[in-house]
Design an enzyme around this catalytic site. Sequence first.
Site, mmCIF file in Angstrom:
data_model
loop_
_atom_site.group_PDB
_atom_site.id
_atom_site.type_symbol
_atom_site.label_atom_id
_atom_site.label_comp_id
_atom_site.label_asym_id
_atom_site.label_seq_id
_atom_site.Cartn_x
_atom_site.Cartn_y
_atom_site.Cartn_z
ATOM 1 N N ASP A 114 -17.425 -11.123 40.302
ATOM 2 C CA ASP A 114 -17.608 -9.676 40.245
ATOM 3 C C ASP A 114 -18.129 -9.366 38.854
ATOM 4 O O ASP A 114 -17.394 -9.483 37.869
ATOM 5 C CB ASP A 114 -16.276 -8.963 40.508
ATOM 6 C CG ASP A 114 -16.381 -7.448 40.459
ATOM 7 O OD1 ASP A 114 -17.384 -6.930 39.929
ATOM 8 O OD2 ASP A 114 -15.454 -6.772 40.939
ATOM 9 N N TYR A 128 -27.601 5.718 40.684
ATOM 10 C CA TYR A 128 -28.507 4.574 40.706
ATOM 11 C C TYR A 128 -29.628 4.754 39.688
ATOM 12 O O TYR A 128 -29.925 3.858 38.883
ATOM 13 C CB TYR A 128 -29.081 4.406 42.114
ATOM 14 C CG TYR A 128 -29.987 3.219 42.290
ATOM 15 C CD1 TYR A 128 -29.463 1.940 42.440
ATOM 16 C CD2 TYR A 128 -31.375 3.367 42.314
ATOM 17 C CE1 TYR A 128 -30.299 0.845 42.617
ATOM 18 C CE2 TYR A 128 -32.215 2.280 42.484
ATOM 19 C CZ TYR A 128 -31.665 1.015 42.635
ATOM 20 O OH TYR A 128 -32.490 -0.078 42.809
#
Length: 252
Positions: free
Chosen positions: A61, A157
């Site tokens: 991760d 984003y």
Amino acid sequence: MTNRETRIAVVTGAGSGIGRAVAVELLGAGWSVALAGRRVETLEETAALVPGGDTLAVRTDVSRPEEVEALFAAVRDRFGRLDLLFNNAGTFGPGGVPVEELSYDAWRHVVDTNLNGAFLCAQAAYRQLKEQDPQGGRIINNGSVSAHTPRPHSVAYTATKHALTGLTKSLSLDGRPYRIAVGQIDIGNAATDMTAGMRRGVLQANGEVAVEPVMDVADVARTVRHMAELPLEANVQFATVLATTMPYVGRG
């Protein structure tokens, strides 16, 4: 890139999409590739696409510093050095959510993955590239055409991809004394699961919904390989690869 026969790459987000395509391209060209991602089973599926390829699958991760540190330690233990980091792991976050409705948790998840994760991996790679002998190597960050032109309802984003461009420039400058070349590839509408909605229709800046063209993700992978295999005396600072007729340049 070095003159040695074997070249070592780390590809994050290697279990699907662009990361998988780039890993397969590099493996097919004889690179040894550490595959990083959240699910070991999808990393193993990527490895299986190139039988006999030299791979290392590491569950990672990228938003967790300790897992990034463990990834690069595993690469040092297995391969001894590093030639390339393709800093690819990312998420769009909840699609189509207006800024006033975006939860802080959703914002933080995108920032932690796209920006903090990219920084952590670049930092770990930078340390290894600086300290190894012979010194140097390359980092390629996966940006987006959103680093230049946003879509509606994409604030998290887009903000992270703009920030990634600053990260690329700073790393490129700071890496010069240590033969660390850093570039960025900005991609528009590569055909992956992440862009499947393009073929059904997506919201445009004028409020209409329109089907958008996509391109083969293998064309992206070949571009990354070209950037990766340049001698360290040469660098593609920014490359934009996009579906030719997607609504991006001018008015569409």
